[in-house]
Design an enzyme around this catalytic site. Structure first.
Site, mmCIF file in Angstrom:
data_model
loop_
_atom_site.group_PDB
_atom_site.id
_atom_site.type_symbol
_atom_site.label_atom_id
_atom_site.label_comp_id
_atom_site.label_asym_id
_atom_site.label_seq_id
_atom_site.Cartn_x
_atom_site.Cartn_y
_atom_site.Cartn_z
ATOM 1 N N SER A 52 0.834 -1.194 0.000
ATOM 2 C CA SER A 52 0.000 0.000 0.000
ATOM 3 C C SER A 52 0.872 1.248 0.000
ATOM 4 C CB SER A 52 -0.905 0.024 1.235
ATOM 5 O OG SER A 52 -1.456 1.318 1.380
ATOM 6 N N MET A 101 -12.148 4.084 -0.766
ATOM 7 C CA MET A 101 -12.852 4.342 0.493
ATOM 8 C C MET A 101 -13.564 5.671 0.332
ATOM 9 S SD MET A 101 -9.810 2.948 2.909
ATOM 10 C CE MET A 101 -8.672 3.120 1.535
ATOM 11 N N MET A 137 -11.526 -6.048 5.467
ATOM 12 C CA MET A 137 -10.702 -5.081 6.210
ATOM 13 C C MET A 137 -10.361 -5.669 7.574
ATOM 14 S SD MET A 137 -10.030 -2.529 4.300
ATOM 15 C CE MET A 137 -9.153 -1.597 5.569
ATOM 16 N N ASP A 180 -6.529 -6.479 4.387
ATOM 17 C CA ASP A 180 -5.911 -5.154 4.365
ATOM 18 C C ASP A 180 -6.024 -4.541 5.755
ATOM 19 O OD1 ASP A 180 -5.016 -2.594 3.756
ATOM 20 O OD2 ASP A 180 -6.754 -2.071 2.516
ATOM 21 N N MET A 214 -9.187 7.933 -0.556
ATOM 22 C CA MET A 214 -10.066 8.310 0.567
ATOM 23 C C MET A 214 -10.607 9.704 0.313
ATOM 24 S SD MET A 214 -7.830 7.028 3.815
ATOM 25 C CE MET A 214 -6.839 5.513 3.764
ATOM 26 N N ASP A 246 -4.792 3.549 -2.082
ATOM 27 C CA ASP A 246 -5.909 3.863 -1.190
ATOM 28 C C ASP A 246 -6.477 5.235 -1.515
ATOM 29 O OD1 ASP A 246 -6.078 1.591 0.690
ATOM 30 O OD2 ASP A 246 -4.001 2.144 1.149
HETATM 31 C C1 DX5 Z 1 -6.320 1.577 5.519
HETATM 32 C C2 DX5 Z 1 -5.881 1.248 4.136
HETATM 33 C C3 DX5 Z 1 -4.758 0.301 4.080
HETATM 34 C C4 DX5 Z 1 -3.498 0.796 4.756
HETATM 35 C C5 DX5 Z 1 -2.845 -0.392 5.362
HETATM 36 O O1 DX5 Z 1 -7.598 2.102 5.515
HETATM 37 O O2 DX5 Z 1 -6.954 0.658 3.397
HETATM 38 O O3 DX5 Z 1 -4.473 -0.124 2.756
HETATM 39 O O4 DX5 Z 1 -2.589 1.421 3.897
HETATM 40 O O5 DX5 Z 1 -1.745 0.038 6.087
HETATM 41 P P1 DX5 Z 1 -1.013 -0.936 7.122
HETATM 42 O O6 DX5 Z 1 -0.523 -2.114 6.359
HETATM 43 O O7 DX5 Z 1 0.076 -0.096 7.681
HETATM 44 O O8 DX5 Z 1 -2.039 -1.325 8.161
HETATM 45 ZN ZN ZN Z 2 -6.411 -0.276 1.463
#
Ligand code: DX5
Ligand code: ZN
Length: 236
Positions: A23, A81, A150, A188, A50, A48
């Protein structure tokens, strides 16, 4: 038993190859081309998106995805997201994402949306927040190429892995097998050298890792090490 009314389980259903999707949320946003290069050997680049509405954080959008597409040969795995994915998700496929994940909590018409993504040549993927169960969506599985479970509340990298999600990963894998589907099962959030084996054992086959990869001195070695750990569960 209810199980007997379903097609026979596919013995190879949980033998999709292990795939690692770093990511870039944990990468340096001012150097994304170099950061993409730093994880050479990864199967995907997890992007990602957002919108500060679906989650309380704001990251990047279509122009960045379009530029990344040109900057790397690694396929893009866009995790949206965002509110109103029905409107926006197809545009991410058009921008060059090979896999587009929408959150089912935000989608008005998930079947129509998945069909639209597939028609554009992208893999269609549906994500579930931690409190969203898979069971109400069982009948949608044939419309999808991947389900994302998730394992943290979406919004931020670097959070602790939620062990309470492991039963949902197992139940999702069982549903996929019962339907005889070749769906990928992605996890994830908090995926690291200490948690990836639990995820693999529960039936995940696509592993997103942000801080565990980009927080490492050698991101590409971290990808290889995560892959090795997940594969070791398959050999056990
Ligand atoms: C969180 C994201 C993830 C995030 C994961 O909402 O969807 O993809 O980057 O990061 P780590 O691996 O650090 O938990
Ligand atoms: Zn993600």
């Amino acid at each position: 038993m209810a199980e007997q009314t379903h097609p026979a389980p596919q013995p190879d259903g949980h033998r999709n190859p292990v795939q690692i999707s770093p990511s870039i949320l944990s990468a340096d946003f001012a150097n994304l081309a170099a950061e993409a290069e730093a994880v050479r050997g990864a199967d995907w680049l997890h992007v990602d998106v957002m919108d500060n509405h679906f989650v309380p954080n704001l990251t990047l959008g279509l122009p960045v995805v379009e530029s990344l597409r040109k900057a790397t040969a690694t396929p893009l795995d866009c995790h949206l997201m965002i509110e109103d994915p029905d409107r926006w998700a197809p545009q991410y496929a058009e921008a060059g994402a090979s896999s587009v994940t929408f959150h089912v909590e935000a989608a008005a018409a998930p079947v129509r949306l998945a069909r639209e993504l597939r028609a554009q040549g992208a893999r269609a993927s549906m994500a579930l927040r931690p409190a969203t169960p898979i069971e109400p969506y069982e009948d949608l599985l044939p419309e999808l190429d991947m389900v994302l479970i998730m394992t943290v509340e979406p919004g931020f990298g670097g959070q602790a892995f939620l062990d309470v999600m492991l039963p949902k990963i197992r139940r999702t894998r069982r549903l996929i097998e019962r339907h005889g589907l070749q769906l990928w099962l992605q996890v994830d959030g908090g995926v690291s050298a200490t948690t990836i084996e639990r995820c693999a054992e529960a039936g995940a086959d696509v592993f997103v890792a942000g801080s565990a990869v980009y927080g490492a001195d050698d991101p590409s070695a971290a990808v290889a090490a995560l892959r090795e750990r997940a594969e070791s569960v398959r050999r056990a």
